[in-house]
Design a protein around this motif. Structure first.
Motif, PDB file in Angstrom:
ATOM      1  N   LYS A 159       0.830  -1.208   0.000  1.00  0.00           N
ATOM      2  CA  LYS A 159       0.000   0.000   0.000  1.00  0.00           C
ATOM      3  C   LYS A 159       0.862   1.255   0.000  1.00  0.00           C
ATOM      4  CE  LYS A 159      -4.236  -1.752   2.160  1.00  0.00           C
ATOM      5  NZ  LYS A 159      -3.915  -3.159   1.967  1.00  0.00           N
ATOM      6  N   LYS A 160       2.112   1.144   0.526  1.00  0.00           N
ATOM      7  CA  LYS A 160       3.020   2.295   0.597  1.00  0.00           C
ATOM      8  C   LYS A 160       4.429   1.881   0.171  1.00  0.00           C
ATOM      9  CE  LYS A 160       0.608   4.473   4.509  1.00  0.00           C
ATOM     10  NZ  LYS A 160       0.779   4.969   5.916  1.00  0.00           N
ATOM     11  N   ALA A 197       6.013   2.260 -14.839  1.00  0.00           N
ATOM     12  CA  ALA A 197       5.032   1.204 -15.085  1.00  0.00           C
ATOM     13  C   ALA A 197       4.271   0.827 -13.820  1.00  0.00           C
ATOM     14  CB  ALA A 197       5.717  -0.024 -15.664  1.00  0.00           C
ATOM     15  N   ASN A 198       4.943   0.995 -12.655  1.00  0.00           N
ATOM     16  CA  ASN A 198       4.338   0.585 -11.392  1.00  0.00           C
ATOM     17  C   ASN A 198       4.036   1.759 -10.463  1.00  0.00           C
ATOM     18  OD1 ASN A 198       4.552  -2.587 -11.395  1.00  0.00           O
ATOM     19  ND2 ASN A 198       6.503  -1.821 -12.226  1.00  0.00           N
ATOM     20  N   ALA A 199       4.101   2.994 -11.012  1.00  0.00           N
ATOM     21  CA  ALA A 199       3.737   4.212 -10.261  1.00  0.00           C
ATOM     22  C   ALA A 199       4.464   4.287  -8.924  1.00  0.00           C
ATOM     23  CB  ALA A 199       2.228   4.283 -10.061  1.00  0.00           C
ATOM     24  N   LEU A 200       5.793   4.107  -8.947  1.00  0.00           N
ATOM     25  CA  LEU A 200       6.566   4.037  -7.707  1.00  0.00           C
ATOM     26  C   LEU A 200       7.316   5.336  -7.420  1.00  0.00           C
ATOM     27  CD1 LEU A 200       8.039   0.477  -8.247  1.00  0.00           C
ATOM     28  CD2 LEU A 200       6.399   1.132  -6.468  1.00  0.00           C
ATOM     29  N   PRO A 201       7.229   5.844  -6.192  1.00  0.00           N
ATOM     30  CA  PRO A 201       8.102   6.954  -5.790  1.00  0.00           C
ATOM     31  C   PRO A 201       9.529   6.437  -5.628  1.00  0.00           C
ATOM     32  CG  PRO A 201       6.800   6.221  -3.924  1.00  0.00           C
ATOM     33  CD  PRO A 201       6.330   5.425  -5.109  1.00  0.00           C
ATOM     34  N   THR A 234       0.676   8.574  -4.161  1.00  0.00           N
ATOM     35  CA  THR A 234       1.806   8.940  -3.299  1.00  0.00           C
ATOM     36  C   THR A 234       2.954   9.576  -4.070  1.00  0.00           C
ATOM     37  OG1 THR A 234       2.865   6.751  -3.462  1.00  0.00           O
ATOM     38  CG2 THR A 234       1.233   7.069  -1.715  1.00  0.00           C
ATOM     39  N   VAL A 235       3.038   9.302  -5.365  1.00  0.00           N
ATOM     40  CA  VAL A 235       4.136   9.865  -6.159  1.00  0.00           C
ATOM     41  C   VAL A 235       4.025  11.389  -6.209  1.00  0.00           C
ATOM     42  CG1 VAL A 235       5.216   9.946  -8.430  1.00  0.00           C
ATOM     43  CG2 VAL A 235       4.366   7.773  -7.537  1.00  0.00           C
ATOM     44  N   ALA A 236       2.865  11.894  -6.585  1.00  0.00           N
ATOM     45  CA  ALA A 236       2.679  13.347  -6.661  1.00  0.00           C
ATOM     46  C   ALA A 236       2.767  13.988  -5.277  1.00  0.00           C
ATOM     47  CB  ALA A 236       1.338  13.664  -7.313  1.00  0.00           C
ATOM     48  N   GLU A 237       2.251  13.308  -4.260  1.00  0.00           N
ATOM     49  CA  GLU A 237       2.311  13.855  -2.900  1.00  0.00           C
ATOM     50  C   GLU A 237       3.751  14.001  -2.433  1.00  0.00           C
ATOM     51  OE1 GLU A 237      -1.907  11.846  -1.347  1.00  0.00           O
ATOM     52  OE2 GLU A 237       0.036  11.113  -0.628  1.00  0.00           O
ATOM     53  N   ALA A 238       4.557  12.954  -2.634  1.00  0.00           N
ATOM     54  CA  ALA A 238       5.957  12.999  -2.203  1.00  0.00           C
ATOM     55  C   ALA A 238       6.745  14.017  -3.020  1.00  0.00           C
ATOM     56  CB  ALA A 238       6.586  11.617  -2.329  1.00  0.00           C
ATOM     57  N   LYS A 239       6.413  14.154  -4.301  1.00  0.00           N
ATOM     58  CA  LYS A 239       7.085  15.146  -5.149  1.00  0.00           C
ATOM     59  C   LYS A 239       6.775  16.559  -4.656  1.00  0.00           C
ATOM     60  CE  LYS A 239       9.596  16.022  -8.859  1.00  0.00           C
ATOM     61  NZ  LYS A 239      10.971  15.482  -9.031  1.00  0.00           N
TER      62      LYS A 239
END
Length: 566
Positions: free
Chosen positions: A202-203, A227-231, A343-348
């Protein structure tokens, strides 16, 4: 095919050419004159340094920049001890490097002859392999093995001692083939297990670092992350493994980590670490991950099987080079990322907030805004600019606020060695003259190896050197104020005029004391280094109270005094 009779020194230089060596760094010594003579007629460029520490740092920087072993030659005794700082840096940074040391002749050995040292004992804990070549006919064998060891598995330094009499001995011996680096690769079952772990997350978070990376590995990593939307975060001083402007890059995990990113590392349910050792600096003193069994489901991918499980017992441990692992990850069938895609956009966004102008400069009280200095550099310089730095709080301005481009745009020692900034910058500019190279150096840092400015002038290396002059060993002063507030001892510095010193070497220099002065000075530095191909020093004179982006020495002192008063 056996060659005609050659000296040991000639056999050595011929062997280096077999393995593709184009550049070597060093300080000459009478202990390896036959090598110097053989270099005279070779295609290898021998860069003459002013101190062996600088030569070793340049060789280490070459290894980082090219992925090929950096070659360094030094003389026995004092030369070898001076060069040890670069060997230690290469070991902790997993950088391929080979150090050749002139040694006393076999007829004088074990008598504590002039400058004699047993290098196996001296370098035993800071190199992958230390050996002495006693017979000229075995030189090709030893050189091939040195390249093989330096580049295979976890890359690192090799040290070879060269007895003086061996180098002048004649021998008939054939050359070897060129070396072929060897790396393990993941098993298909391991990639399948990783995919299963990721699918249940989940994270998730990816952490990059270590050696064995190349351009293709970085490209494959991007494919896997997208491909896997990973931060994706990068370990301490490996920030150029993913272009920092890429949407999936969320910051660096090291000294002075963004607190929100630290929380994300701690709260990750699946942490995929590709390449880093997960040492003290990357884990914030082993606090981001609990030892020996982390709370996160840890996937640890590292080229050295002995590193895996040595500190952290990961749920999945994969012995593999970064290139081999990333190629298989890029080919892996993507998982459903809907649970964490946001979470990618949030962490960015959190990273963007962390890189905004610090409050200490917003009131306009500081005449020189170091944050704005970095913004001016970012605006004026090409995206592939190489940034170098050594050790010190001043490096935080690069680590936190500079947005590194793609590999390889960062040269910095994870070993925390002072004196790295100037030699690595000069070495990088010699190796890649078409690229812009900028060194961030503190005043204490610069004075340790600043004499390599003479090397820059001699070889037409037009580097830009930013000297952060606050009149102190700032990092030690920071710790001093935290522990012994108000008791300043051993950390003050009386410095020369760095700009004038640059001119004395044959370069150019300017002093900057106000924010508005920097951008014009930088423009002149770019013009000068491009046109004249000579170094340019910009000395930043600023208030030493501004010790980090987030705190002042005065605040640290008051907090420490208040704590002691309780």
């Amino acid at each position: 095919m056996t060659h005609p009779s050659r000296s040991g020194g000639q056999i050595l230089v011929d062997a280096l050419q077999v393995h593709g060596v184009d550049t070597a760094f060093g300080v000459p010594g009478e202990s390896y004159l036959d090598v110097l003579d053989a270099l005279h007629d070779s295609d290898i460029r021998f860069v003459i340094n002013r101190q062996e520490g600088g030569a070793a740092f340049m060789a280490e920087a070459y290894g980082k920049l090219t992925g090929k072993p950096g070659i360094c030659f030094v003389t026995r005794g004092p030369g070898a001890t001076n060069a040890s700082i670069g060997v230690h840096t290469a070991f902790q940074d997993s950088t391929p490097m080979i150090l050749f040391i002139g040694q006393v002749g076999g007829d004088f050995m074990d008598r504590e002859a002039f400058q004699e040292v047993d290098y196996r004992r001296m370098y035993g804990q800071m190199a992958k392999w230390v050996a002495q070549i006693d017979r000229a006919e075995r030189v090709p064998e030893y050189i091939a093995r040195a390249f093989q060891i330096a580049t295979s598995g976890r890359p690192g330094p090799v040290v070879l001692a060269l007895p003086e009499d061996m180098l002048v001995t004649q021998a008939q011996v054939a050359d070897t083939r060129a070396y072929q680096p060897v790396q393990a690769a993941p098993a298909a079952a391991q990639i399948a297990q990783l995919r299963t772990m990721l699918a249940g997350a989940k994270k998730p978070l990816v952490l990059l670092g270590g050696g064995t990376w190349n351009v293709q590995a970085c490209a494959d990593l991007v494919s896997f992350a997208e491909a896997n939307a990973l931060p994706v975060a990068c370990a301490f001083r490996f920030q150029d493994l993913l272009d920092n402007d890429h949407p999936h890059y969320v910051g660096d995990v090291g000294i002075g980590i963004n607190p929100t990113l630290a929380a994300r590392v701690k709260e990750a349910d699946v942490l995929i670490a590709i390449g880093p050792r997960l040492g003290e600096m990357t884990t914030s003193g082993y606090s981001l991950l609990e030892s020996p069994v982390p709370r996160q489901r840890l996937v640890h991918i590292h080229p050295d099987p002995e590193e895996l499980g040595s500190v952290y017992q990961a749920e999945l441990m994969i012995a593999s080079g970064a290139a081999q692992a990333c190629a298989m990850l890029a080919a892996m069938e993507p998982v459903d990322a809907s649970a964490w895609r946001h979470t990618v956009a949030e962490a960015k966004a959190e990273m963007g907030a962390w890189q905004q102008q610090p409050p200490i400069f917003k009131d306009g009280q500081a005449p020189l805004d170091l944050w704005q200095v970095v913004q001016d550099l970012q605006t004026a310089l090409p995206r592939d600019t190489i940034i170098t730095n050594g050790a010190g709080n001043y490096a935080t301005w690069a680590h936190r606020f500079w947005r590194y481009g793609a590999m390889r745009t960062q040269l910095a020692p994870t070993s925390g060695a002072m004196g790295y900034a100037v030699p690595s910058a000069v070495g990088a500019k010699i190796v890649a003259p078409e690229r812009t190279v900028v060194a961030f150096a503190g005043d204490g840092e610069y004075m340790m190896t600043g004499q390599e400015l003479a090397t820059a002038v001699q070889y037409g290396a037009g580097v830009i050197l930013i000297v952060f002059n606050n009149g102190m060993f700032g990092t030690i002063r920071m710790h001093q104020e935290r522990t012994y507030p108000g008791r300043v001892s051993g950390t003050q510095l009386h410095n020369p005029d760095f700009a004038a010193l640059a001119q004395a070497y044959g370069g150019q220099g300017e002093v900057v004391e106000a924010t508005a002065e920097f951008a014009p000075a930088l423009a002149r530095a770019v013009e000068f280094t491009t046109t004249c191909k000579l170094p340019f020093v910009i000395e930043l004179r600023y208030d030493g109270n501004l010790i980090t982006p987030g705190a002042t020495l005065e605040t640290m002192r008051k907090n420490a005094e208040a704590a002691k008063a309780k």
